[in-house]
Design an enzyme around this catalytic site. Sequence first.
Site, short mmCIF file in Angstrom:
data_model
loop_
_atom_site.label_atom_id
_atom_site.label_comp_id
_atom_site.label_asym_id
_atom_site.label_seq_id
_atom_site.Cartn_x
_atom_site.Cartn_y
_atom_site.Cartn_z
N CYS A 91 69.64 60.87 82.11
CA CYS A 91 69.57 61.51 80.79
C CYS A 91 69.78 63.02 80.87
O CYS A 91 69.13 63.72 81.65
CB CYS A 91 68.25 61.11 80.12
SG CYS A 91 67.28 62.43 79.41
N GLY A 92 70.71 63.51 80.10
CA GLY A 92 71.09 64.91 80.14
C GLY A 92 69.97 65.87 79.77
O GLY A 92 69.75 66.88 80.43
N HIS A 93 69.23 65.53 78.68
CA HIS A 93 68.12 66.40 78.26
C HIS A 93 67.04 66.47 79.34
O HIS A 93 66.37 67.49 79.49
CB HIS A 93 67.49 65.87 76.97
CG HIS A 93 68.37 66.05 75.77
ND1 HIS A 93 68.87 67.28 75.42
CD2 HIS A 93 68.84 65.18 74.86
CE1 HIS A 93 69.61 67.14 74.34
NE2 HIS A 93 69.62 65.87 73.97
N CYS A 94 66.87 65.37 80.08
CA CYS A 94 65.86 65.35 81.15
C CYS A 94 66.29 66.29 82.26
O CYS A 94 65.47 67.02 82.83
CB CYS A 94 65.70 63.94 81.72
SG CYS A 94 65.34 62.69 80.48
#
Length: 505
Positions: free
Chosen positions: A50-53
């Site tokens: 996950c990019g936001h993670c």
Amino acid sequence: MHAPTKFALGLLAAAAVATASDVIQLKKDTFDDFVKTNDIVLAEFFAPWCGHCKALAPEYEEAATTLKEKNIKLAKIDCTEESELCQQHGVEGYPTLKVFRGLDTVSPYKGQRKAGAITSYMIKQSLPSVSVLTKDNIEEFKKADKVVIVAYFDATDKAANETFSKVADKLRDEYPFGASSDVALAEAEGVTAPAIVLYKDFDEGKAVFTEKFDAEAIEKFAKTASTPLIGEVGPDTYAGYMSAGIPLAYIFAETPEERKELSEALKPIAESQRGVINFATIDAKAFGAHAGNLNLKTDKFPAFAIQETTKNQKFPFDQEKEITVESIQKFVDDFVGGKVEPSIKSEPIPETQEGPVTVVVAKSYNDIVLDDTKDVLIEFYAPWCGHCKALAPKYDELATLYANSEFKDKVVIAKVDATLNDVPDEIQGFPTIKLYAAGAKDKPVEYSGSRTVEDLIKFISENGKYKAAPSDEAEESVAASAESGSSTETGTVEEPAKETSHDEL
Ligand SMILES: *[C@@H]1O[C@H](CO)[C@@H](O)[C@H](O)[C@H]1NC(C)=O
């Protein structure tokens, strides 16, 4: 000789620094103990893809290091490895951040995802959630917010103190909590300890709780007493109304004057339905499109509608009729008496099914989705949703595979445009995919895997009655499509509220 050694040592040191993290990685067998033995823990539920993670990771590390000396622990859980643990904690998207004070008191993290913000949020969270009040600071405290909650109990009443603190810990983000054991203050308020007074800058100004101190009862009191008799639906209040557990009656009007006039007129009805139906005005100029969600026309105001929030049923009041105290009184009475049928929005049932995916509409939902002889996979989509568009070719392929297999009469791959059709399912985001297995229609299983043909087949065969996976030939074509680079980073959903003015709510 020396140089390479130094170089190697340098590398080793760098590697050591890179792995020495103050974020504790937790697993199913360590999570509960860790949370129980630390006063306060911020936990991040993440997925490696996950990019936001990924963006959060360095910020999170930095905050963990700063907060270490304050004994505030930051933890992370890899949901691709710990799916059971993540499911147990209601994780629906990544990253999900939650503040734990033991296992029972959990609240969502509501700050920014930056090191500084995480640090200050967690320090605030670690301070006592109840301010001790005296005659010198109580008056100021009462005006600290639109709603403040003050408990009066005896200094020796440990049970009351504890129960109240527990509620305050849980709801600390919503209201300021104070407590006093000064008998004179309770007397001045006209209450006998133990009691709770909720002060509000609207309606009757305050509400008093005199029942036995019980966490659940106090929480309910806080929620009910802090909700204005006739409030206003808007971006800040919408979610609260939707989660209130009781129906919401909307008063749509275009001008503030009109809203005021109507709410004055309908106040006695709202009063008589307090705790049964919430009443609120809504700005029809700004949020007129939301009328459409309630199956009202969006160009004829004022208008009135009731929404059953738990079942998501809509009860629009006939817009050809005039809104009067009498007409609304009767409508509300009929609603409470179960005499009003919910309005169901539906596209017409398609005469023929054009593509490989079966098109479902509200009117055919029961016949197709709830057909007890078939495993039905249904996608709830919105025309504007990008993830849905990305899924479409794979979903078509999936449907084609089943249609050409021995399971063609047992498995249905279906879709419904959830913006044009009222469905009984609560849809949190698009696309939502669920399997209604034959013989288990009351227990649909929501799909949370990656959106590939291969994984969807696996899901259907694992959760469906017929364990249906198309034959080898089909699988080969699946493998080919997987190789052609279909991304698996598709666990995210889009909020239902992306497009219409509904999203401003
Ligand atoms: C409640 O208990 C805490 C902890 O023992 C104490 O500090 C606080 O003063 C008590 N509150 C009141 C109002 O007596």
